[in-house]
Design an enzyme around this catalytic site. Structure first.
Site, PDB file in Angstrom:
ATOM      1  N   CYS A 259      43.331  48.368  37.797  1.00  0.00           N
ATOM      2  CA  CYS A 259      42.645  49.646  38.045  1.00  0.00           C
ATOM      3  C   CYS A 259      43.512  50.808  37.563  1.00  0.00           C
ATOM      4  CB  CYS A 259      42.312  49.811  39.530  1.00  0.00           C
ATOM      5  SG  CYS A 259      40.853  48.879  40.060  1.00  0.00           S
TER       6      CYS A 259
ATOM      7  N   CYS B 250      45.812  48.416  42.786  1.00  0.00           N
ATOM      8  CA  CYS B 250      45.507  47.356  41.813  1.00  0.00           C
ATOM      9  C   CYS B 250      46.068  47.734  40.439  1.00  0.00           C
ATOM     10  CB  CYS B 250      43.993  47.140  41.734  1.00  0.00           C
ATOM     11  SG  CYS B 250      43.506  46.078  40.362  1.00  0.00           S
TER      12      CYS B 250
ATOM     13  N   ASN C  48      41.461  32.495  35.450  1.00  0.00           N
ATOM     14  CA  ASN C  48      42.135  31.891  36.595  1.00  0.00           C
ATOM     15  C   ASN C  48      41.537  32.482  37.869  1.00  0.00           C
ATOM     16  OD1 ASN C  48      43.934  30.312  35.078  1.00  0.00           O
ATOM     17  ND2 ASN C  48      45.331  32.035  34.807  1.00  0.00           N
TER      18      ASN C  48
ATOM     19  N   HIS D  30      42.252  41.449  39.986  1.00  0.00           N
ATOM     20  CA  HIS D  30      41.181  42.218  39.337  1.00  0.00           C
ATOM     21  C   HIS D  30      40.723  41.299  38.213  1.00  0.00           C
ATOM     22  CE1 HIS D  30      39.676  46.318  37.636  1.00  0.00           C
ATOM     23  NE2 HIS D  30      39.173  45.366  36.863  1.00  0.00           N
TER      24      HIS D  30
ATOM     25  N   THR E 126      47.312  35.759  39.421  1.00  0.00           N
ATOM     26  CA  THR E 126      48.361  36.621  39.976  1.00  0.00           C
ATOM     27  C   THR E 126      47.919  38.079  40.092  1.00  0.00           C
ATOM     28  OG1 THR E 126      49.326  36.970  37.779  1.00  0.00           O
ATOM     29  CG2 THR E 126      50.231  35.164  39.095  1.00  0.00           C
TER      30      THR E 126
ATOM     31  N   GLY F 244      46.643  29.795  39.649  1.00  0.00           N
ATOM     32  CA  GLY F 244      47.456  30.631  38.765  1.00  0.00           C
ATOM     33  C   GLY F 244      47.069  32.085  38.694  1.00  0.00           C
TER      34      GLY F 244
ATOM     35  N   HIS G 167      39.869  39.114  35.226  1.00  0.00           N
ATOM     36  CA  HIS G 167      40.232  39.275  33.815  1.00  0.00           C
ATOM     37  C   HIS G 167      40.025  37.952  33.099  1.00  0.00           C
ATOM     38  CE1 HIS G 167      43.761  38.218  36.220  1.00  0.00           C
ATOM     39  NE2 HIS G 167      44.154  37.476  35.201  1.00  0.00           N
TER      40      HIS G 167
END
Ligand code: AMP
Ligand code: ZN
Length: 113
Positions: A7, A4, A86, A97, A94, A92, A99
């Protein structure tokens, strides 16, 4: 999660332009800004999206909001910003993780990010 992107930023394995950090959240500049202020706020713990985060740890979700507010204050857009999560590729997302996009600064009517 070893594969990730965010991460890796939390672990310090990938550089980021940090704006704010708390014990369990991190805020850094979006690498491809869509607005004069475009900062991403994440929990340090990995959750795929805001629905997962909110279900698993509502207090941590609240900490993400508090950090977003601190970022808006720091960036000079305390009362005038947009917060976007999103959720799902079709909307959308992408990076999987969770955010929050903190968007602001000199424009109104931001579209998708
Ligand atoms: P989303 O499309 O909502 O999943 O948002 C992902 C965001 O992460 C996009 O706005 C990208 O520009 C941003 N992004 C991707 N890689 C990085 C990175 N290494 N550092 C900062 N922002 C990034
Ligand atoms: Zn992650």
């Amino acid at each position: 999660m070893s594969d990730c992107l965010f991460c890796k930023i939390v672990a310090g394995d990938l550089p980021a332009s940090l704006v704010h950090e708390t014990g369990n959240t991190l805020a850094f500049r979006d690498i491809s800004p869509k607005a004069p202020v475009h900062v991403l706020v994440i929990p340090k713990a990995h959750y795929a999206n805001v629905a997962e985060l909110g279900a698993a740890d509502p207090a941590l979700a609240g900490d993400v909001l508090a950090t977003a507010a601190a970022v808006a204050e720091k960036e000079g857009v305390r009362d005038t910003f947009r917060l976007v999560f999103n959720t799902g590729a079709a909307m959308g997302q992408t990076v999987f993780h969770v955010h929050a996009h903190v968007l602001g600064g000199g424009r109104t009517g931001f579209g998708e990010v």
